[in-house]
Motif scaffolding. Structure first.
Motif, PDB file in Angstrom:
ATOM      1  N   UNK A  46       4.660  -4.086   2.380  1.00  0.00           N
ATOM      2  CA  UNK A  46       4.956  -2.656   2.459  1.00  0.00           C
ATOM      3  C   UNK A  46       3.747  -1.861   2.889  1.00  0.00           C
ATOM      4  N   UNK A  47       3.415  -1.898   4.175  1.00  0.00           N
ATOM      5  CA  UNK A  47       2.295  -1.095   4.630  1.00  0.00           C
ATOM      6  C   UNK A  47       2.584   0.405   4.519  1.00  0.00           C
ATOM      7  N   UNK A  48       3.870   0.766   4.513  1.00  0.00           N
ATOM      8  CA  UNK A  48       4.241   2.171   4.374  1.00  0.00           C
ATOM      9  C   UNK A  48       5.179   2.308   3.189  1.00  0.00           C
ATOM     10  N   UNK A  49       4.651   2.805   2.096  1.00  0.00           N
ATOM     11  CA  UNK A  49       5.416   2.877   0.857  1.00  0.00           C
ATOM     12  C   UNK A  49       6.635   3.772   0.983  1.00  0.00           C
ATOM     13  N   UNK A  50       6.552   4.819   1.816  1.00  0.00           N
ATOM     14  CA  UNK A  50       7.652   5.765   1.900  1.00  0.00           C
ATOM     15  C   UNK A  50       8.944   5.088   2.325  1.00  0.00           C
TER      16      UNK A  50
ATOM     17  N   UNK B 226      -9.388   4.699 -14.025  1.00  0.00           N
ATOM     18  CA  UNK B 226      -7.964   4.908 -14.208  1.00  0.00           C
ATOM     19  C   UNK B 226      -7.168   4.107 -13.180  1.00  0.00           C
ATOM     20  N   UNK B 227      -5.944   3.769 -13.538  1.00  0.00           N
ATOM     21  CA  UNK B 227      -5.103   3.001 -12.629  1.00  0.00           C
ATOM     22  C   UNK B 227      -4.954   3.698 -11.278  1.00  0.00           C
ATOM     23  N   UNK B 228      -4.791   5.014 -11.299  1.00  0.00           N
ATOM     24  CA  UNK B 228      -4.608   5.733 -10.045  1.00  0.00           C
ATOM     25  C   UNK B 228      -5.790   5.594  -9.111  1.00  0.00           C
ATOM     26  N   UNK B 229      -6.999   5.569  -9.678  1.00  0.00           N
ATOM     27  CA  UNK B 229      -8.209   5.430  -8.859  1.00  0.00           C
ATOM     28  C   UNK B 229      -8.312   4.048  -8.244  1.00  0.00           C
ATOM     29  N   UNK B 230      -7.660   3.065  -8.863  1.00  0.00           N
ATOM     30  CA  UNK B 230      -7.738   1.679  -8.388  1.00  0.00           C
ATOM     31  C   UNK B 230      -6.539   1.277  -7.539  1.00  0.00           C
ATOM     32  N   UNK B 231      -5.525   2.133  -7.456  1.00  0.00           N
ATOM     33  CA  UNK B 231      -4.255   1.735  -6.876  1.00  0.00           C
ATOM     34  C   UNK B 231      -4.382   1.258  -5.433  1.00  0.00           C
ATOM     35  N   UNK B 232      -5.110   2.031  -4.596  1.00  0.00           N
ATOM     36  CA  UNK B 232      -5.195   1.659  -3.182  1.00  0.00           C
ATOM     37  C   UNK B 232      -5.902   0.327  -3.001  1.00  0.00           C
ATOM     38  N   UNK B 233      -6.998   0.131  -3.701  1.00  0.00           N
ATOM     39  CA  UNK B 233      -7.719  -1.137  -3.586  1.00  0.00           C
ATOM     40  C   UNK B 233      -6.898  -2.273  -4.170  1.00  0.00           C
TER      41      UNK B 233
ATOM     42  N   UNK C 230       0.827  -1.203   0.000  1.00  0.00           N
ATOM     43  CA  UNK C 230       0.000   0.000   0.000  1.00  0.00           C
ATOM     44  C   UNK C 230       0.860   1.252   0.000  1.00  0.00           C
ATOM     45  N   UNK C 231       0.557   2.175  -0.892  1.00  0.00           N
ATOM     46  CA  UNK C 231       1.348   3.400  -1.021  1.00  0.00           C
ATOM     47  C   UNK C 231       0.856   4.467  -0.061  1.00  0.00           C
ATOM     48  N   UNK C 232       1.760   5.419   0.198  1.00  0.00           N
ATOM     49  CA  UNK C 232       1.377   6.590   0.969  1.00  0.00           C
ATOM     50  C   UNK C 232       0.296   7.344   0.199  1.00  0.00           C
ATOM     51  N   UNK C 233      -0.794   7.636   0.834  1.00  0.00           N
ATOM     52  CA  UNK C 233      -1.885   8.320   0.156  1.00  0.00           C
ATOM     53  C   UNK C 233      -2.660   7.400  -0.758  1.00  0.00           C
ATOM     54  N   UNK C 234      -2.378   6.112  -0.729  1.00  0.00           N
ATOM     55  CA  UNK C 234      -3.079   5.163  -1.589  1.00  0.00           C
ATOM     56  C   UNK C 234      -2.290   4.908  -2.845  1.00  0.00           C
ATOM     57  N   UNK C 235      -1.804   3.691  -3.016  1.00  0.00           N
ATOM     58  CA  UNK C 235      -1.057   3.389  -4.229  1.00  0.00           C
ATOM     59  C   UNK C 235      -0.648   1.940  -4.273  1.00  0.00           C
ATOM     60  N   UNK C 236      -0.185   1.520  -5.430  1.00  0.00           N
ATOM     61  CA  UNK C 236       0.199   0.130  -5.662  1.00  0.00           C
ATOM     62  C   UNK C 236       1.682   0.073  -5.957  1.00  0.00           C
TER      63      UNK C 236
ATOM     64  N   UNK D  34       8.179  -0.738  -9.628  1.00  0.00           N
ATOM     65  CA  UNK D  34       7.008  -0.072 -10.196  1.00  0.00           C
ATOM     66  C   UNK D  34       6.165   0.527  -9.087  1.00  0.00           C
ATOM     67  N   UNK D  35       5.685   1.753  -9.322  1.00  0.00           N
ATOM     68  CA  UNK D  35       4.849   2.415  -8.324  1.00  0.00           C
ATOM     69  C   UNK D  35       3.739   3.156  -9.057  1.00  0.00           C
ATOM     70  N   UNK D  36       2.523   2.797  -8.703  1.00  0.00           N
ATOM     71  CA  UNK D  36       1.365   3.468  -9.293  1.00  0.00           C
ATOM     72  C   UNK D  36       0.672   4.227  -8.169  1.00  0.00           C
ATOM     73  N   UNK D  37       0.596   5.535  -8.317  1.00  0.00           N
ATOM     74  CA  UNK D  37       0.107   6.361  -7.226  1.00  0.00           C
ATOM     75  C   UNK D  37      -1.300   6.866  -7.500  1.00  0.00           C
ATOM     76  N   UNK D  38      -1.946   7.341  -6.431  1.00  0.00           N
ATOM     77  CA  UNK D  38      -3.340   7.767  -6.529  1.00  0.00           C
ATOM     78  C   UNK D  38      -3.526   8.961  -7.453  1.00  0.00           C
ATOM     79  N   UNK D  39      -2.452   9.677  -7.753  1.00  0.00           N
ATOM     80  CA  UNK D  39      -2.563  10.789  -8.697  1.00  0.00           C
ATOM     81  C   UNK D  39      -2.411  10.323 -10.144  1.00  0.00           C
ATOM     82  N   UNK D  40      -2.478   8.987 -10.337  1.00  0.00           N
ATOM     83  CA  UNK D  40      -2.498   8.361 -11.659  1.00  0.00           C
ATOM     84  C   UNK D  40      -1.167   8.484 -12.402  1.00  0.00           C
ATOM     85  N   UNK D  41      -0.082   8.470 -11.642  1.00  0.00           N
ATOM     86  CA  UNK D  41       1.244   8.441 -12.250  1.00  0.00           C
ATOM     87  C   UNK D  41       1.854   7.055 -12.088  1.00  0.00           C
TER      88      UNK D  41
END
Length: 724
Positions: free
Chosen positions: A31-35, A160-167, A13-19, A43-50
């Motif tokens: 990785x409960x804390x991506x930071x 979008x991938x960013x919207x799905x990253x946290x789930x 799980x990424x900081x702020x939601x991410x894969x 590879x890192x897919x973040x909630x801002x769709x990057x």
């Protein structure tokens, strides 16, 4: 590589939601804390769709960044140009599996990335599909990945991938295999994804690094490798403005200034008395005679033996003998060596263009007695490498200066520093004796090569780079045991000779180590750079003695070596081997396997007043499946120019221990007006991808030498050709 055999795929799980997805050897990491985790992931897919991807193999112009992006983009169904580049820090999870250490070299980048990056992309895609399926409450089979989104095929809805990253990061990981066919991105001439960063000046090379408050240092080194400071007088240097420090360090005297100009000007005013050390009287011309005596003698280690070649040569009626010489060579990358270092009480931070970030961290820890966990190496883009930046000397210098002045410092080498104080490609001498039977077929081949062992020289650093953290107390023991084993059987000294592809009933290869103490390092194509010159020149000499066409002679001896024969035939076809060359033009050909790739070159040359002008080069390669044909062609073109520079112009010579060359005026690369027409051809197949960064170099020198002989009847056996 399959998931069951090597590597666990990991999602967190990424900081702020991410894969986050990565592939690591024999370890699964949550990785409960991506930071705290992400510097180790691919590879890192973040909630801002990057979509961020980490370049595990360093980018030094060869295109690894684009290759990595294509492998991931193929599975993620996205445009590689939309992805965000991150360079790998020092981290054992980015080890090169072919070398068991974090190192870029040996033309392995594509081969070792082919499966892990595609698997990471495939897993990410499937987790995103699972997340979309759960969100919509629809079967997974109705969801597809397309253009950075998951689309529900029946209703055309998309997320979008960013919207799905946290789930997606919370979903269980399915077993998934990457695509085996129907590639959309792999195999395509995708533009370089780092091109925009470079042409706009945004890409950070080592020499671009700016750390607030950092001074700039230059180092005055002994003119003889291994020499030490007896005494120095800095009176005049300190009178000049902008000089902050003058300090003695391990390899000389460091002058630290406000700017490079201030430091360089003060360094010129420094007065130093040197102890030249054991190489004080070293002379490369005398060393060549020593090597010649070695190959003509009886000593050395038999590293390959089929039949009884020496006996067959002794009693054969047709015997051909030849001796080939190759000089010391510099790497001479366009960006001189440099590193920025900041030694604090509890940490060491480095910014550097290095081919081995973890090697740098390990050596810093070992040399300065600090925990390796306290060392951070920030990777930058490299302005060329060619093996030179596997050595970490310039980084250790920067760290030592920073420690001495208690502050951040950028150490910059001049071009002259780089030419005269770097490790070199070893000089080599070959003696080959061959025998033909009554039909003109090769009967026996006895090959002796005298050169330095590169592996013996670099072993201490490689041992440190490979040892797991916490086991560095083993360094001395492993180094000591390894040195005795490697010194007499270093494969980088005779590679390509012991694996000759030609059908030979009798083959003997002897390696004679000759160790003058000159610092040496891997150079683009390593031992193949001189062994192919000897083997492919000698096979040409055998063909001439047998009164046979050089191409047909080779071809007839390669009937069981299909991939060698394929590229040989392709190069011959494209240059028009069966048709007469233009008036005053000679043709030559060569074929060689290195780094698991097969390369052939056919060239056309003119000779006027003993000056060799290469007018045309046709080069063909079989490197298995091709990720990006434009990158392959660029590497082949680069190899031709690099190889021709060494073939026609370049050498490093010593007199009284001092390197005689200093810059590009006396170590000249091929210039634009000297560059021939270069034609590249790829013999594609579905074999696993292999290297392209180095395999184009070895065939150039013998192809040119063979062409000169075809035109003039004069056989050149010393490099650079035609230079006395």
């Amino acid at each position: 590589m399959s998931l069951s055999r090597r590597g666990f795929l990991q999602a967190g799980l990424a900081v702020g939601g991410g894969l986050a997805v990565g592939v690591f050897p024999d370890v699964a990491v949550a990785a409960p804390n991506l930071a705290s985790f992400m510097p180790s992931a691919f590879l890192r897919i973040t909630a801002d769709d990057l979509i961020h991807f980490v370049v595990a193999r360093v980018e030094m112009g060869q295109g690894t960044t684009t290759m990595h992006a294509q492998l991931l983009a193929e599975e993620l169904e996205v445009d590689p140009a939309t992805m965000v580049i991150e360079l790998a820090p020092n981290d054992r999870r980015f080890d090169n599996p072919a070398m068991n250490m974090q190192l870029t070299g040996g033309s392995t980048s594509t081969a070792v990335s082919w499966n892990p990056y595609r698997e990471a992309g495939a897993l990410a895609r499937e987790l995103l599909i699972s997340a979309a399926s759960k969100t919509w409450g629809v079967p997974r089979s109705e969801c597809i990945a397309r253009g950075g989104a998951i689309v529900h095929a029946p209703t055309k809805r998309e997320l979008r991938y960013g919207a799905l990253a946290e789930l997606a990061a919370s979903m269980s990981a399915p077993r998934v295999e990457p695509k085996k066919k129907d590639f959309k991105v792999i195999g395509q001439p995708v533009p370089r994804v780092d091109a925009h960063l470079k042409v706009t000046g945004q890409a950070q090379f080592g020499i671009d690094v700016q750390v607030p408050g950092a001074k700039v240092a230059v180092l005055v080194r002994s003119p003889v490798p291994g020499g030490t400071v007896d005494s120095f007088d800095d009176t005049e240097a300190k009178k000049l403005g902008g000089v902050a420090h003058v300090v003695k360090v391990s390899r000389g005297v460091a002058v630290v200034g406000d700017t490079y100009f201030h430091a360089r000007r003060a360094a010129a005013a420094l007065q130093v008395k040197w102890n030249d050390g054991p190489l004080a009287n070293f002379d490369s011309a005398s060393f060549a005679k020593t090597q010649l005596e070695a190959v003509r003698g009886e000593g050395g280690k038999r590293v390959k033996n089929v039949g009884d070649a020496p006996a067959q040569v002794k009693r054969a009626s047709t015997v051909i003998e030849a001796e080939y010489a190759a000089p010391f060579l510099a790497h001479a990358p366009m960006e001189p060596q440099n590193a920025t270092a900041w030694v604090r009480d509890d940490a060491v931070e480095v910014w550097a263009p290095t081919q081995g970030p973890m090697m740098a961290a390990e050596q810093i820890a070992r040399h300065f007695g600090v925990p390796q966990t306290s060392v951070t190496v920030h990777q930058t883009f490299l302005g060329g490498g060619f093996g030179r930046r596997i050595a970490q000397d310039y980084i250790l210098e920067a760290v030592e200066v920073s420690k001495a002045i208690r502050g951040p410092v950028k150490l910059v080498w001049s071009r002259e520093d780089d030419m005269r104080h770097s490790p070199y490609r070893p000089a080599a001498m070959h003696r080959v004796r061959g025998a033909l039977d009554a039909s003109g077929n090769p009967l026996a081949w006895h090959h002796r090569v005298a050169t330095q062992s590169i592996l013996s020289s670099v072993l201490p650093d490689f041992v440190g780079g490979a040892l797991p953290g916490g086991l560095h107390w083993l360094h001395g023991v492993v180094t000591s045991l390894g040195a005795s084993a490697i010194g007499t059987r270093d494969p980088t000294s005779f590679e390509g000779i012991d694996s000759l592809p030609y059908e030979l009933p009798h083959l003997a290869v002897d390696f004679v180590p000759v160790e003058p103490g000159v610092p040496v390092m891997f150079w683009r194509s390593v031992g193949h750079s001189h062994t192919a010159f000897a083997t492919e020149s000698f096979i040409d000499e055998l063909a001439h003695a047998a009164k046979k066409d050089p191409f047909e002679f080779r071809r007839g001896l390669l009937m069981k070596q299909h991939r060698h024969r394929w590229v040989l035939e392709l190069a011959a076809e494209k240059i028009g081997w069966t048709t007469p060359p233009p008036e005053g033009v000679g043709r030559g050909i060569a074929v060689h396997k290195s780094f698991e790739s097969y390369t052939a070159a056919a060239v056309e040359v003119r000779v006027q007043d003993d000056a060799i002008k290469v007018e045309r080069v046709v080069i063909a390669v079989d490197c298995g499946r091709v990720v990006n044909p434009d990158l392959v062609k660029a590497q082949l073109e680069s190899a031709v120019i690099f190889g021709l520079s060494a073939t026609l112009k370049q050498r490093i010579t010593f007199a009284q221990g001092r390197v005689q060359q200093s810059n590009f005026h006396d170590y000249p690369p091929l210039r634009l007006n000297e560059t021939p027409r270069i034609e590249t051809f790829i013999r594609e197949n579905e074999a696993e991808p292999t290297g392209v960064g180095e395999p184009g170099v070895p065939v150039i020198a013998p192809a040119v030498a063979n062409a000169v002989f075809a035109l003039t009847g004069k056989r050149h056996r010393s490099l650079p050709l035609g230079v006395s």
